[in-house]
Scaffold this motif. Structure first.
Motif, PDB file in Angstrom:
ATOM      1  N   SER A 147       0.811  -1.213   0.000  1.00  0.00           N
ATOM      2  CA  SER A 147       0.000   0.000   0.000  1.00  0.00           C
ATOM      3  C   SER A 147       0.849   1.270   0.000  1.00  0.00           C
ATOM      4  N   ILE A 148       2.146   1.141   0.247  1.00  0.00           N
ATOM      5  CA  ILE A 148       3.051   2.289   0.198  1.00  0.00           C
ATOM      6  C   ILE A 148       3.155   2.736  -1.255  1.00  0.00           C
ATOM      7  N   ASP A 149       3.187   4.037  -1.470  1.00  0.00           N
ATOM      8  CA  ASP A 149       3.314   4.546  -2.839  1.00  0.00           C
ATOM      9  C   ASP A 149       4.485   3.860  -3.534  1.00  0.00           C
ATOM     10  N   GLY A 150       4.224   3.241  -4.655  1.00  0.00           N
ATOM     11  CA  GLY A 150       5.263   2.553  -5.409  1.00  0.00           C
ATOM     12  C   GLY A 150       5.499   1.140  -4.915  1.00  0.00           C
ATOM     13  N   GLY A 151       4.805   0.729  -3.854  1.00  0.00           N
ATOM     14  CA  GLY A 151       4.939  -0.636  -3.366  1.00  0.00           C
ATOM     15  C   GLY A 151       6.322  -0.955  -2.826  1.00  0.00           C
ATOM     16  N   GLY A 152       7.092   0.062  -2.473  1.00  0.00           N
ATOM     17  CA  GLY A 152       8.429  -0.174  -1.941  1.00  0.00           C
ATOM     18  C   GLY A 152       9.459  -0.456  -3.020  1.00  0.00           C
ATOM     19  N   ASP A 153       9.084  -0.158  -4.288  1.00  0.00           N
ATOM     20  CA  ASP A 153      10.002  -0.425  -5.396  1.00  0.00           C
ATOM     21  C   ASP A 153      11.312   0.347  -5.266  1.00  0.00           C
ATOM     22  N   ASP A 154      11.278   1.484  -4.565  1.00  0.00           N
ATOM     23  CA  ASP A 154      12.475   2.309  -4.458  1.00  0.00           C
ATOM     24  C   ASP A 154      13.360   1.915  -3.273  1.00  0.00           C
ATOM     25  N   ILE A 155      13.007   0.841  -2.573  1.00  0.00           N
ATOM     26  CA  ILE A 155      13.809   0.382  -1.437  1.00  0.00           C
ATOM     27  C   ILE A 155      14.882  -0.570  -1.943  1.00  0.00           C
ATOM     28  N   ASP A 156      16.138  -0.207  -1.706  1.00  0.00           N
ATOM     29  CA  ASP A 156      17.241  -1.073  -2.109  1.00  0.00           C
ATOM     30  C   ASP A 156      17.445  -2.141  -1.045  1.00  0.00           C
ATOM     31  N   PHE A 157      17.379  -3.385  -1.461  1.00  0.00           N
ATOM     32  CA  PHE A 157      17.574  -4.488  -0.527  1.00  0.00           C
ATOM     33  C   PHE A 157      18.227  -5.640  -1.260  1.00  0.00           C
ATOM     34  N   GLU A 158      19.320  -6.092  -0.716  1.00  0.00           N
ATOM     35  CA  GLU A 158      20.012  -7.238  -1.296  1.00  0.00           C
ATOM     36  C   GLU A 158      20.105  -8.312  -0.226  1.00  0.00           C
ATOM     37  N   VAL A 159      19.665  -9.501  -0.557  1.00  0.00           N
ATOM     38  CA  VAL A 159      19.698 -10.604   0.398  1.00  0.00           C
ATOM     39  C   VAL A 159      21.141 -11.053   0.563  1.00  0.00           C
ATOM     40  N   PRO A 160      21.641 -11.045   1.809  1.00  0.00           N
ATOM     41  CA  PRO A 160      23.027 -11.475   2.008  1.00  0.00           C
ATOM     42  C   PRO A 160      23.168 -12.978   1.792  1.00  0.00           C
ATOM     43  N   ARG A 161      24.299 -13.358   1.233  1.00  0.00           N
ATOM     44  CA  ARG A 161      24.585 -14.775   1.023  1.00  0.00           C
ATOM     45  C   ARG A 161      25.089 -15.381   2.326  1.00  0.00           C
ATOM     46  N   LEU A 162      24.650 -16.592   2.590  1.00  0.00           N
ATOM     47  CA  LEU A 162      25.078 -17.315   3.777  1.00  0.00           C
ATOM     48  C   LEU A 162      26.256 -18.185   3.379  1.00  0.00           C
ATOM     49  N   SER A 163      27.390 -17.971   4.029  1.00  0.00           N
ATOM     50  CA  SER A 163      28.548 -18.803   3.708  1.00  0.00           C
ATOM     51  C   SER A 163      28.765 -19.795   4.845  1.00  0.00           C
ATOM     52  N   MET A 164      28.853 -21.054   4.481  1.00  0.00           N
ATOM     53  CA  MET A 164      29.041 -22.108   5.475  1.00  0.00           C
ATOM     54  C   MET A 164      30.151 -23.030   4.992  1.00  0.00           C
ATOM     55  N   THR A 165      30.903 -23.496   5.937  1.00  0.00           N
ATOM     56  CA  THR A 165      31.920 -24.489   5.622  1.00  0.00           C
ATOM     57  C   THR A 165      31.398 -25.834   6.107  1.00  0.00           C
ATOM     58  N   LEU A 166      31.248 -26.756   5.183  1.00  0.00           N
ATOM     59  CA  LEU A 166      30.757 -28.076   5.538  1.00  0.00           C
ATOM     60  C   LEU A 166      31.941 -28.976   5.874  1.00  0.00           C
ATOM     61  N   ARG A 167      31.782 -29.731   6.909  1.00  0.00           N
ATOM     62  CA  ARG A 167      32.837 -30.674   7.281  1.00  0.00           C
ATOM     63  C   ARG A 167      32.193 -32.012   7.623  1.00  0.00           C
ATOM     64  N   PRO A 168      32.901 -33.074   7.401  1.00  0.00           N
ATOM     65  CA  PRO A 168      32.341 -34.406   7.671  1.00  0.00           C
ATOM     66  C   PRO A 168      32.133 -34.613   9.180  1.00  0.00           C
ATOM     67  N   VAL A 169      31.108 -35.386   9.495  1.00  0.00           N
ATOM     68  CA  VAL A 169      30.805 -35.712  10.890  1.00  0.00           C
ATOM     69  C   VAL A 169      31.101 -37.183  11.074  1.00  0.00           C
ATOM     70  N   HIS A 170      31.881 -37.520  12.095  1.00  0.00           N
ATOM     71  CA  HIS A 170      32.228 -38.907  12.393  1.00  0.00           C
ATOM     72  C   HIS A 170      31.447 -39.339  13.613  1.00  0.00           C
ATOM     73  N   LEU A 171      30.583 -40.333  13.425  1.00  0.00           N
ATOM     74  CA  LEU A 171      29.773 -40.849  14.527  1.00  0.00           C
ATOM     75  C   LEU A 171      30.345 -42.173  15.000  1.00  0.00           C
ATOM     76  N   GLU A 172      30.347 -42.381  16.300  1.00  0.00           N
ATOM     77  CA  GLU A 172      30.762 -43.653  16.829  1.00  0.00           C
ATOM     78  C   GLU A 172      29.580 -44.615  16.739  1.00  0.00           C
ATOM     79  N   ASP A 173      29.820 -45.871  16.841  1.00  0.00           N
ATOM     80  CA  ASP A 173      28.748 -46.868  16.758  1.00  0.00           C
ATOM     81  C   ASP A 173      27.643 -46.569  17.752  1.00  0.00           C
ATOM     82  N   GLY A 174      26.406 -46.588  17.287  1.00  0.00           N
ATOM     83  CA  GLY A 174      25.263 -46.382  18.151  1.00  0.00           C
ATOM     84  C   GLY A 174      24.886 -44.922  18.344  1.00  0.00           C
TER      85      GLY A 174
END
Length: 91
Positions: free
Chosen positions: A62-89
């Motif tokens: 409902s805002i004039d222009g629908g907020g088209d003039d709002i600059d917004f960039e979704v930040p990228r999520l950076s994750m480092t994946l590492r293997p998980v070692h589970l013991e038996d059970g």
């Protein structure tokens, strides 16, 4: 439900008192002794008008222009994946 009346001058001097009074019921604001405005909580407004409370997206749209003039960039999520070692059970 309590109905309170504030003159325009009283309302201007103490808006906070009028807002507190609106929690209890409608607040009439007079101009030269005649009721001209009504202050309600948003919940009372929607209850009395029968309208549904708009969603956040509807409000933004409902805002004039629908907020088209709002600059917004979704930040990228950076994750480092590492293997998980589970013991038996273990899960």
């Amino acid at each position: 439900m309590t109905i309170r009346t504030f003159s325009s001058r009283e309302f201007t001097r103490d808006v906070s008192a009028a807002k507190r009074a609106a929690i209890e019921g409608p607040v009439f604001i007079t101009d030269r002794g005649k009721p001209r405005f009504v202050l309600l909580t948003i919940e009372n407004y929607f209850a009395q008008s029968g309208a549904q409370e708009p969603s956040f997206l509807e409000m933004m749209d409902s805002i004039d222009g629908g907020g088209d003039d709002i600059d917004f960039e979704v930040p990228r999520l950076s994750m480092t994946l590492r293997p998980v070692h589970l013991e038996d059970g273990e899960i």
